[in-house]
Design an enzyme around this catalytic site. Structure first.
Site, PDB file in Angstrom:
ATOM      1  N   GLN A 134      -2.339  -2.440   7.705  1.00 21.22           N
ATOM      2  CA  GLN A 134      -2.697  -3.871   7.767  1.00 21.22           C
ATOM      3  C   GLN A 134      -3.652  -4.222   6.595  1.00 21.22           C
ATOM      4  O   GLN A 134      -3.547  -3.614   5.559  1.00 21.22           O
ATOM      5  CB  GLN A 134      -3.310  -4.254   9.123  1.00 21.22           C
ATOM      6  CG  GLN A 134      -2.301  -4.215  10.269  1.00 21.22           C
ATOM      7  CD  GLN A 134      -2.140  -2.839  10.880  1.00 21.22           C
ATOM      8  OE1 GLN A 134      -3.105  -2.144  11.110  1.00 21.22           O
ATOM      9  NE2 GLN A 134      -0.922  -2.436  11.154  1.00 21.22           N
ATOM     10  N   LYS A 152       0.834  -1.216   0.000  1.00 24.03           N
ATOM     11  CA  LYS A 152       0.000   0.000   0.000  1.00 24.03           C
ATOM     12  C   LYS A 152       0.864   1.260   0.000  1.00 24.03           C
ATOM     13  O   LYS A 152       0.504   2.262  -0.605  1.00 24.03           O
ATOM     14  CB  LYS A 152      -0.905   0.032   1.241  1.00 24.03           C
ATOM     15  CG  LYS A 152      -1.904  -1.096   1.294  1.00 24.03           C
ATOM     16  CD  LYS A 152      -2.723  -1.050   2.562  1.00 24.03           C
ATOM     17  CE  LYS A 152      -1.950  -1.394   3.818  1.00 24.03           C
ATOM     18  NZ  LYS A 152      -1.492  -2.779   3.919  1.00 24.03           N
ATOM     19  N   GLY A 199       4.206  -1.290   8.691  1.00 25.89           N
ATOM     20  CA  GLY A 199       5.512  -0.924   8.155  1.00 25.89           C
ATOM     21  C   GLY A 199       5.356  -0.756   6.671  1.00 25.89           C
ATOM     22  O   GLY A 199       5.119  -1.720   5.959  1.00 25.89           O
TER      23      GLY A 199
HETATM   24  P1  IMP Z   1      -0.784  -6.643  16.293  1.00 26.49           P
HETATM   25  O1  IMP Z   1      -1.418  -5.736  15.295  1.00 26.49           O
HETATM   26  O2  IMP Z   1       0.651  -6.293  16.597  1.00 26.49           O
HETATM   27  O3  IMP Z   1      -1.596  -6.804  17.547  1.00 26.49           O
HETATM   28  O4  IMP Z   1      -0.709  -8.108  15.651  1.00 26.49           O
HETATM   29  C1  IMP Z   1      -1.865  -8.878  15.359  1.00 26.49           C
HETATM   30  C2  IMP Z   1      -1.709  -9.638  14.053  1.00 26.49           C
HETATM   31  O5  IMP Z   1      -1.664  -8.712  12.967  1.00 26.49           O
HETATM   32  C3  IMP Z   1      -0.413 -10.453  13.946  1.00 26.49           C
HETATM   33  O6  IMP Z   1      -0.671 -11.609  13.171  1.00 26.49           O
HETATM   34  C4  IMP Z   1       0.513  -9.533  13.181  1.00 26.49           C
HETATM   35  O7  IMP Z   1       1.546 -10.247  12.500  1.00 26.49           O
HETATM   36  C5  IMP Z   1      -0.469  -8.900  12.212  1.00 26.49           C
HETATM   37  N1  IMP Z   1      -0.035  -7.578  11.733  1.00 26.49           N
HETATM   38  C6  IMP Z   1      -0.077  -6.410  12.400  1.00 26.49           C
HETATM   39  N2  IMP Z   1       0.371  -5.410  11.644  1.00 26.49           N
HETATM   40  C7  IMP Z   1       0.685  -5.943  10.456  1.00 26.49           C
HETATM   41  C8  IMP Z   1       1.170  -5.391   9.213  1.00 26.49           C
HETATM   42  O8  IMP Z   1       1.390  -4.190   9.058  1.00 26.49           O
HETATM   43  N3  IMP Z   1       1.353  -6.285   8.201  1.00 26.49           N
HETATM   44  C9  IMP Z   1       1.075  -7.616   8.331  1.00 26.49           C
HETATM   45  N4  IMP Z   1       0.612  -8.164   9.458  1.00 26.49           N
HETATM   46  C10 IMP Z   1       0.422  -7.335  10.505  1.00 26.49           C
END
Ligand code: IMP
Length: 432
Positions: A223, A16, A40
């Site tokens: 995300q 994105k 990221g």
């Molecule tokens: P959290 O957002 O750190 O609580 O993680 C929850 C889930 O979302 C985990 O499976 C992370 O690997 C995934 N996740 C969170 N942010 C990203 C992103 O920017 N890209 C891919 N997966 C993400």
């Protein structure tokens, strides 16, 4: 003038950042509407790589107002480091605006995120351990600390005292980690408050005025659809709503102001963290795809799990986001494969087949992909300058996706650089 939402159509990491960076050239305001430093976004510009976690990817285009909206959670130390990093590389940040309503990730959120993942052991979610879940949980419980609180030392100290009375018990007694000190936290936050104060604004008002003045606004999600707290693969999801409906609440504008939703999907699928993944590749092609696509997390460096394109999941993304068009990224990564399985349906435990994403989690957990195999292509895509210039099999792959989803594929990514994006029409018309 319309606002356009850019939303991840898979499990995040769809590219994105690069799409927003390109469209920002034809926009005036770019607003991130949810998430925090779990995101990221990697952008390669003139051979230089930029990794952004908080700041919208539009910041690389001077003169664009870049907004961190009320739906985001902010780690102030990380945000200050990101601002400094951009300034050191000659990218001005004077046009950054931060919502005073955004919530702040505090050190206890990060500590609790890590400690609870450790405690969950084999049942862990695989979070980024950036404190995202605990910060959104406190927001929903109405005990969160917002950016505007950080600017008022008296209110902030009171909030710290109240919060730590409870959080220190949780940290020490439940997770067995050291407690936090009010004084220490207050000093650290005072320093961040001084740095962030000039950027804090009423961003809902700002975006509304921009739209009234005929400006072009991009609403940038982090995300992806399948990580959505309400519609994703719960509990293996993030704690906010990446789906397009949240762009209105996370920014502070009405849904009637949005009239385009551009989904971004890889030409294959990746996922980081735990959770079901029907098209995950078994065997050597998994590592091959990971290496070719450089599929390692921007935020955590973790290996991403790789899989074949899943049209059942993408059809779901079209539905829950109301996608009006799709950008298909990293098509070049598939150049190395002679045959390309594409999942067109799921087979469910009772033997039935469906094109629709299962509503019940145990159906999804046990769903098996039904593939249609498309021909690959040998030619690298480096020199391809237009969609019509794609090798025949690559073009058929793109057309197959568009037809199956009944959505226009308006952009196709063929390499990491920002120039390596083929479009079906002028970029200015994609963004506005
Ligand atoms: P959290 O957002 O750190 O609580 O993680 C929850 C889930 O979302 C985990 O499976 C992370 O690997 C995934 N996740 C969170 N942010 C990203 C992103 O920017 N890209 C891919 N997966 C993400």
């Amino acid at each position: 003038m319309p606002a356009t939402v850019i939303v991840g159509a898979q499990w995040g990491d769809e590219g994105k950042g690069k799409i927003v960076d390109l469209l920002a050239e034809h926009s005036d305001v770019v607003c991130r509407y949810q998430g925090g430093p779990n995101a990221g976004h990697t952008i390669v510009r003139d051979g230089e790589t930029f990794k952004l976690h908080h700041i919208p990817s539009g910041i690389l285009n001077p003169g664009r107002i870049c907004v961190v909206g009320a739906g985001c959670v902010i780690d102030p130390g990380q945000l200050v480091r990101e601002i400094d990093g951009l300034e050191e590389r000659g990218i001005p940040t004077g046009d950054l605006r931060i919502s005073g309503n955004a919530h702040v990730i505090m050190p206890w959120h990060v500590a609790i995120d890590s400690a609870s993942e450790r405690r969950l052991g084999k049942l862990q979610i695989g979070t980024t351990r950036r404190g995202i879940g605990p910060a959104y949980a406190d927001k929903a419980a109405r005990i969160g600390i917002r950016v505007q609180d950080v600017l008022d030392p008296k209110i902030l100290r009171q909030k710290f005292e109240t919060a730590l009375a409870e959080k220190n018990v949780i940290l020490e007694r439940i997770h067995g980690v050291p407690p936090l000190e009010v004084e220490d936290l207050a000093d650290r936050m005072e320093e961040y408050a001084g740095r962030l104060r000039p950027y804090v604004a009423d961003t809902s008002l700002l975006v509304d005025r921009a739209l009234r003045d005929g400006k072009r606004v991009l609403l940038e999600g982090a995300q992806g659809t399948l990580l959505d707290l309400d519609h994703g693969t719960y509990p293996f999801v993030t704690s906010s709503n990446p789906t397009a409906g949240a762009a209105a609440t996370g920014t502070g504008i009405g849904p009637t102001r949005i009239d385009r939703v551009l989904g971004v999907a890889k030409a294959y699928v990746t996922r980081v963290g735990e959770g079901p993944f029907p098209t995950e590749i078994e065997g050597p092609d998994q590592a091959r795809m990971r290496d070719l696509g450089a599929e390692f997390g921007t935020t955590t460096g973790r290996e991403r799990r790789c899989g074949w394109l899943d049209l059942v999941a993408l059809r779901f993304a079209v539905r829950v986001n109301g996608l009006t068009s799709l950008a298909l990224t990293k098509l070049d990564v598939l150049s190395a494969f002679a045959e390309l399985p594409v999942c067109v349906r799921y087979r469910l435990p009772d033997g039935s087949e469906t094109e629709d994403f299962p509503a019940h989690q145990s159906d999804f957990h046990h769903a098996r992909p039904v593939y249609e195999t498309l021909a690959g292509w040998d030619e690298p895509l480096d020199g391809v300058a237009s969609l019509d210039g794609l090798p025949g099999a690559a073009r058929r792959y793109v057309d197959f996706v568009a037809q199956a989803l009944d959505v226009e594929v308006c952009m196709v990514g063929t390499g990491p650089d920002r120039e390596r994006v083929l479009t079906s029409r002028a970029l200015a018309s994609v963004a506005s």
